[in-house]
Design an enzyme around this catalytic site. Sequence first.
Site, mmCIF file in Angstrom:
data_model
loop_
_atom_site.group_PDB
_atom_site.id
_atom_site.type_symbol
_atom_site.label_atom_id
_atom_site.label_comp_id
_atom_site.label_asym_id
_atom_site.label_seq_id
_atom_site.Cartn_x
_atom_site.Cartn_y
_atom_site.Cartn_z
ATOM 1 N N SER A 256 0.961 -1.089 0.155
ATOM 2 C CA SER A 256 -0.465 0.235 -0.024
ATOM 3 C C SER A 256 0.687 1.198 0.173
ATOM 4 O O SER A 256 1.871 1.599 -0.096
ATOM 5 C CB SER A 256 -0.711 -0.018 1.412
ATOM 6 O OG SER A 256 -0.402 0.919 2.183
ATOM 7 N N LYS A 257 0.576 2.153 -0.295
ATOM 8 C CA LYS A 257 0.570 3.968 -1.103
ATOM 9 C C LYS A 257 1.326 3.737 0.711
ATOM 10 O O LYS A 257 2.408 4.903 0.756
ATOM 11 C CB LYS A 257 0.205 4.587 -1.566
ATOM 12 C CG LYS A 257 -0.229 4.260 -2.853
ATOM 13 C CD LYS A 257 -0.853 5.060 -3.480
ATOM 14 C CE LYS A 257 -1.368 4.205 -4.764
ATOM 15 N NZ LYS A 257 -1.947 5.552 -5.238
ATOM 16 N N ARG A 258 1.267 2.867 1.525
ATOM 17 C CA ARG A 258 1.167 4.042 3.320
ATOM 18 C C ARG A 258 2.726 2.878 3.631
ATOM 19 O O ARG A 258 2.954 3.294 4.650
ATOM 20 C CB ARG A 258 0.186 3.746 4.090
ATOM 21 C CG ARG A 258 -0.675 5.459 4.128
ATOM 22 C CD ARG A 258 -1.832 5.100 4.885
ATOM 23 N NE ARG A 258 -2.726 5.315 4.058
ATOM 24 C CZ ARG A 258 -3.632 4.339 3.732
ATOM 25 N NH1 ARG A 258 -3.493 3.212 3.950
ATOM 26 N NH2 ARG A 258 -5.084 4.679 2.263
ATOM 27 N N ASP A 259 3.527 2.421 2.876
ATOM 28 C CA ASP A 259 4.504 1.063 3.315
ATOM 29 C C ASP A 259 5.526 2.010 3.672
ATOM 30 O O ASP A 259 5.641 2.577 2.517
ATOM 31 C CB ASP A 259 4.462 0.148 2.550
ATOM 32 C CG ASP A 259 3.854 -1.169 2.985
ATOM 33 O OD1 ASP A 259 3.775 -1.376 4.822
ATOM 34 O OD2 ASP A 259 2.851 -1.780 2.329
#
Length: 480
Positions: A256-259
């Site tokens: 995810s882009k939040r990793d």
Amino acid sequence: MSSNIRVRYAPSPTGFLHIGGARSALFNYLYSKHFDGQFIIRVEDTDIERNVVGGEESQLNDLAWLGIIPDESPLKPNSKYAPYRQMERLDIYQKYAQVLLDKGYAYYCYCNEEELEESRNAQLERGIAAPQYDGHCLHLTDEQIEQYKKEGRKPCIRIRMPKNQQIVFDDLVRGKVSFNTNDIGDWVIMKSNGIPTYNFAVVVDDHLMEMTHVFRGEEHLSNTPKQIVIYNYFGWTPPTFGHMTIIINENGKKLSKRDNNILQFMSQYRELGYLKDAIVNFILLLGWTPKEENEFYTLEEAVKAFDPDRLSSSPSMFDPAKLMWVNSHYIKQLSDKEYLDFIRPFVAKVLDISNKSDDEILKMANLFKEQIHYGQEIVDLLTPIISPVPCEEEEAKEVMALPTTKDVLKSFAEILSTLEEINADSVKAVFKEVQSKLGVKGKSLYMPVRLKLTGKMHGPEMVNIISVLGKEETINRLTK
RNA sequence: GGUCCCUUAGUGGAACUGGUUAACACGUCUCCCUCUCAAGGAGAAGAAUAGGAGUUCGAGCCUCCUAGGGAUCACCA
């Protein structure tokens, strides 16, 4: 020779190109080119809330950097299919939505957010696990419609899902996949602002643009039956679908882009000094395996070798260590000229290169060509060679305190100063001479010189460092 | 929770239409090279193919069940 194969990559400009997008683009590209077809980029910009400025441009640029060049795109339209941005095709979707409306396959829905929420909760309370639209607006009387309009409500358009129908399709990656329409509620095809939803626009566009195959991430698998229903209503033939495995992080979750611990965006890899060939090669192996044992492929070779039968159906983990290894492999393959072009910006971060010749820069950068995994690494490696700081480690102090150290440095500088030419061989000879003169060898011979010159216990071979530094600078540092 | 997908060493994964010691690569470890760190070379360890049952002379490959993981359930794409 060209076939009628047409495939596309359809990015939404809600951000920059990330690993998953690049992979999707790559496989679509490979498939089209393997079969001499066309590769199209269509921009799905219907989420006007989340679109970011520059998103489209940067995604196209990053793709081009990787070598993924579309035959058709917003910047390279084919008049037969243009335009290539969904927001420029609004009238088309409206027209097709009207057809569905006229045929009774779709209907206006005036429910607002609160009402939908309420209905959902009510269903949940009754123990329904997957709540669906309750069909409230399916049979509105004229009076009710008038009333809603008077309230100023703007309707969206919902598609009417058939009942108890098995939707079966043959997925290129997964084989036969089937869904029952009873599990899918009436979903929105046109938002109340007149913009189509993804699942509707994608069908209209893929059909109009004559797409023959669609490769996309597994997260779209459950969207597919919705889309097929639309194809069926229009009497169109759906393209062949292939749902590629998702890419997961080290915890087994979808990337995810939040990793934060895995870099997501192409531009980040570019800035860190990853080569496009390495990235293409690495991404290629994410969910696909070649028939041959060789695992190094250029884009051209990948086009030739690509075979959708060899797409994996189980998730693949993004392994940064493997990426680094692939990248270092490609760095080693670079010619002097290519390496210089590649490494120059990184060298420039630690050294003023404005008055340095290409040759000097290359010589310095070559010190580390064999060992760096990506360009940025050279910054830290080069720093002690350019501006050494004395080492404070206990071991270093011990070396410097050796009784022989002083003499070693002194005679090394003396002998070096007599040299005509500084190169690996001549410097090696200096070490030899000091060794025979003083009877000091190995660590106690090299380490004092190394520490004096770089302030570090580690680094490239001494003779190479000295060749790069040159006579003057070396003697300067030794005698300081 | 419903629906759908997936399950071979730490990781990616190979294994032809079921047929002997389950490939290869990354990573790990050891040794060699060596002034050091890398790189390079040589080698090693690591998997009863999620579990169970069935079909078969024979199953990682076929069937069923169980378990685990994942995706998705929006007027996002």
